[in-house]
Design a protein around this motif. Sequence first.
Motif, PDB file in Angstrom:
ATOM      1  N   HIS A 103       0.841  -1.201   0.000  1.00  0.00           N
ATOM      2  CA  HIS A 103       0.000   0.000   0.000  1.00  0.00           C
ATOM      3  C   HIS A 103       0.872   1.245   0.000  1.00  0.00           C
ATOM      4  N   THR A 104       0.440   2.231  -0.772  1.00  0.00           N
ATOM      5  CA  THR A 104       1.072   3.546  -0.763  1.00  0.00           C
ATOM      6  C   THR A 104      -0.042   4.592  -0.828  1.00  0.00           C
ATOM      7  N   GLU A 105       0.316   5.817  -0.533  1.00  0.00           N
ATOM      8  CA  GLU A 105      -0.661   6.903  -0.613  1.00  0.00           C
ATOM      9  C   GLU A 105      -1.195   7.039  -2.044  1.00  0.00           C
ATOM     10  N   LEU A 106      -0.292   6.966  -3.030  1.00  0.00           N
ATOM     11  CA  LEU A 106      -0.708   7.056  -4.425  1.00  0.00           C
ATOM     12  C   LEU A 106      -1.624   5.890  -4.797  1.00  0.00           C
ATOM     13  N   ASP A 157      -3.555   4.201  -2.872  1.00  0.00           N
ATOM     14  CA  ASP A 157      -4.867   4.387  -2.237  1.00  0.00           C
ATOM     15  C   ASP A 157      -5.719   5.400  -3.011  1.00  0.00           C
ATOM     16  N   LYS A 158      -5.095   6.467  -3.500  1.00  0.00           N
ATOM     17  CA  LYS A 158      -5.822   7.461  -4.304  1.00  0.00           C
ATOM     18  C   LYS A 158      -6.339   6.833  -5.599  1.00  0.00           C
ATOM     19  N   GLU A 181      -6.898   3.660  -6.208  1.00  0.00           N
ATOM     20  CA  GLU A 181      -7.947   2.679  -5.891  1.00  0.00           C
ATOM     21  C   GLU A 181      -9.295   3.358  -5.633  1.00  0.00           C
ATOM     22  N   LYS A 182      -9.290   4.455  -4.892  1.00  0.00           N
ATOM     23  CA  LYS A 182     -10.541   5.176  -4.600  1.00  0.00           C
ATOM     24  C   LYS A 182     -11.189   5.702  -5.878  1.00  0.00           C
ATOM     25  N   TYR A 202      -0.702   0.256 -10.347  1.00  0.00           N
ATOM     26  CA  TYR A 202      -1.288   0.316  -9.008  1.00  0.00           C
ATOM     27  C   TYR A 202      -2.677  -0.307  -8.906  1.00  0.00           C
TER      28      TYR A 202
END
Length: 103
Positions: A38-41, A43-44, A46-47, A72
């Motif tokens: 998981h990374t911040e990017l 997660d963005k 995926e959302k 990703y």
Amino acid sequence: MDIVKDYEHLGSLRAVAAKNDISESKVKKTLISHGAYHTELGDKIEKLHKKGRTIKEIAEILNISEKTVNVYLPYQKGEYKSDNPTENAIRIRKCRNKNKESE
């Protein structure tokens, strides 16, 4: 080949890629598909994808390449170098092995 276990043991995308003779992108995508990376990017991405955005739209929104977006996102069809490959994957592997032998 168990990329998730290798990653847990080695802790490095590069080391896992070298051990399994695959690209770091494939390691990352496999780990993401198993929920092990998981990374911040990520997660963005995926959302936005869950909201129905296309790869092209996500790339434009986040100002990144479509290829990066794709890395990703989890595998959709099947896992690379899976122990349970599809018939098409088996056919492709046979062809690649045949080509390697003839080189």
